[in-house]
Design an enzyme around this catalytic site. Structure first.
Site, PDB file in Angstrom:
ATOM      1  N   ARG A  68       0.801  -1.224   0.000  1.00 21.43           N
ATOM      2  CA  ARG A  68       0.000   0.000   0.000  1.00 21.43           C
ATOM      3  C   ARG A  68       0.830   1.269   0.000  1.00 21.43           C
ATOM      4  NH1 ARG A  68      -2.715  -4.033   1.711  1.00 21.43           N
ATOM      5  NH2 ARG A  68      -0.802  -4.434   2.830  1.00 21.43           N
ATOM      6  N   THR A  69       1.811   1.335   0.882  1.00 15.74           N
ATOM      7  CA  THR A  69       2.534   2.602   1.021  1.00 15.74           C
ATOM      8  C   THR A  69       3.276   2.930  -0.276  1.00 15.74           C
ATOM      9  OG1 THR A  69       2.766   2.125   3.370  1.00 15.74           O
ATOM     10  CG2 THR A  69       4.116   3.897   2.499  1.00 15.74           C
ATOM     11  N   LYS A  98      26.381  -3.097  -3.819  1.00 13.30           N
ATOM     12  CA  LYS A  98      27.842  -3.016  -3.926  1.00 13.30           C
ATOM     13  C   LYS A  98      28.459  -2.303  -2.734  1.00 13.30           C
ATOM     14  CE  LYS A  98      27.288  -2.444  -8.926  1.00 13.30           C
ATOM     15  NZ  LYS A  98      27.415  -1.454  -9.995  1.00 13.30           N
ATOM     16  N   ARG A 119      11.562   4.208   2.639  1.00 10.46           N
ATOM     17  CA  ARG A 119      11.239   3.243   3.713  1.00 10.46           C
ATOM     18  C   ARG A 119      12.499   2.456   4.007  1.00 10.46           C
ATOM     19  NH1 ARG A 119       6.191  -0.906   4.145  1.00 10.46           N
ATOM     20  NH2 ARG A 119       5.276   1.040   4.884  1.00 10.46           N
ATOM     21  N   HIS A 148       5.648   6.157  11.059  1.00  9.20           N
ATOM     22  CA  HIS A 148       5.065   5.984   9.735  1.00  9.20           C
ATOM     23  C   HIS A 148       4.046   7.114   9.571  1.00  9.20           C
ATOM     24  CE1 HIS A 148       3.583   4.314   6.144  1.00  9.20           C
ATOM     25  NE2 HIS A 148       3.420   3.049   6.491  1.00  9.20           N
TER      26      HIS A 148
HETATM   27  C1  NCD Z   1       2.411  -1.064   8.070  1.00 10.25           C
HETATM   28  C2  NCD Z   1       3.902  -0.815   8.121  1.00 10.25           C
HETATM   29  O1  NCD Z   1       4.609  -1.054   7.153  1.00 10.25           O
HETATM   30  O2  NCD Z   1       4.325  -0.330   9.162  1.00 10.25           O
HETATM   31  N1  NCD Z   1       1.955  -1.289   6.766  1.00 10.25           N
HETATM   32  C3  NCD Z   1       1.583  -0.210   6.030  1.00 10.25           C
HETATM   33  O3  NCD Z   1       2.396   0.597   5.655  1.00 10.25           O
HETATM   34  N2  NCD Z   1       0.283  -0.034   5.806  1.00 10.25           N
HETATM   35  C4  NCD Z   1       1.921  -2.052   9.023  1.00 10.25           C
HETATM   36  C5  NCD Z   1       2.477  -3.424   9.004  1.00 10.25           C
HETATM   37  O4  NCD Z   1       3.325  -3.778   8.179  1.00 10.25           O
HETATM   38  O5  NCD Z   1       2.043  -4.209   9.852  1.00 10.25           O
END
Ligand code: NCD
Length: 322
Positions: A68-69, A98, A119, A148
């Site tokens: 999703r993100t 590398k 991320r 997040h």
């Molecule tokens: C979450 C995350 O990556 O922190 N997922 C997300 O971005 N919707 C929650 C999770 O992975 O449990």
């Protein structure tokens, strides 16, 4: 961006700011973002394409898996006529394999794009990236068990959309309070408003980190519980989460605590009420039974997911000065 690291609060000016933590936002900033999000919802549903971000390029660099993100940020940019550079798993598919440093990677991608969304499994990496970047803003798409922020903003938007307010709410957060970065950011967000009371349901091993409790306890009422018996019956929202398997040192320790609390119709009948909404950042791995999906107040695969793209459209546009 290094030169702005000391001036990180949004203060109603999003342009050029790194988005690293919910701590940067005031209720006024959140309202401004939500007004923009309302407009984005209309744009996304409109058949006519938008060219708000025409000519803008956004780099997405994800060192951890994401559905999703990653894709909602990519969709958000494309909905507004911008384009993306997408690097998934740079540990294998870029010079990171590398041995290139994070700082060098950031300096390279800022040469190609107008914003970097990152991320990473290590807490503080988004801040480190922001310090390394000279010219472009950084958006934190999750840094280890840290924060997040974009997920929390879409969660707040979803709660606000249903109740028309973000104060005087009773909420439940359940699952992995220790490692769940979405919980950490959402609590920081809710702590900006008066009168919120949050029950934190988790196994004893997965309680909220003590330093976070210390930071927030004066601002928001938090009640830590470890039994479903202690759930309140008047909650506005239940925010269920996955136990974060990838953060455990041993699989045995994970197996011991996974799915201690399962959201099912029986629990809803016992402890929820007609107005309670059911949320989850996803992915779920057994902690919400599929029978709950039919409940009209189960928002995780509906509004909560859709709002992710709208909120990110608004945030990216604002940070890019649009
Ligand atoms: C979450 C995350 O990556 O922190 N997922 C997300 O971005 N919707 C929650 C999770 O992975 O449990």
């Amino acid at each position: 961006m290094a030169q702005r690291a000391d001036a990180n609060t949004i203060n109603q000016k999003f342009k050029g700011k790194d988005i690293l933590s919910l701590d940067q936002f005031s209720p006024k900033d959140i309202s401004l973002l939500f007004k923009k999000t309302d407009r984005m919802k209309i744009i996304a549903k409109n058949a006519k394409p938008s060219d708000l971000l025409k000519g803008k390029i956004v780099s997405l660099i994800f060192y951890e898996p994401s559905s999703r993100t990653f894709n909602s940020h990519a969709a958000a940019v494309k909905q507004l006529g911008g384009s993306t550079i997408e690097v998934l798993d740079p540990q294998h598919f870029s010079s990171v394999s590398k041995g290139e440093t994070l700082e060098d990677t950031i300096r390279v991608f800022e040469a190609y794009s107008d914003m970097i969304i990152i991320r990473h499994p290590v807490v503080g990496t988004a801040k480190k990236s922001a310090d390394a970047a000279e010219f472009v803003p950084i958006i934190n798409a999750g840094d280890g068990i840290g924060e997040h922020p974009t997920q929390a903003l879409l969660d707040l938007y979803t709660i606000h959309e249903r109740f028309g307010k973000l104060n005087n709410l009773t909420g439940v957060m359940a699952g992995d309070m220790l490692n769940g970065r979405t919980v950490h950011s959402l609590l920081r967000g809710l702590s900006k408003y008066r009168g919120n009371k949050i029950y934190l349901l988790s196994p004893k091993e997965l309680k909220l980190p003590l330093d976070l409790v210390d930071q927030l306890k004066e601002k928001i009422e938090m009640i830590e519980i470890s039994s479903e018996k202690d759930l309140p019956t008047d909650a506005h929202f239940w925010y269920w989460t996955r136990v974060q398997k990838e953060r455990f040192k041993s699989l045995k320790d994970y197996e011991k605590v996974k799915n201690t609390f399962i959201l099912n119709n029986k629990l809803i009948t016992k402890k929820a009420n007609k107005k309670t909404i059911f949320m989850h950042p996803l992915p779920r791995v057994g902690e919400i039974l599929e029978e709950v999906d039919l409940n009209p107040n189960a928002l995780y695969l509906k509004n909560e997911t859709r709002n992710g793209m709208y909120v990110r459209m608004a945030l990216i546009a604002l940070v890019l000065g649009k």
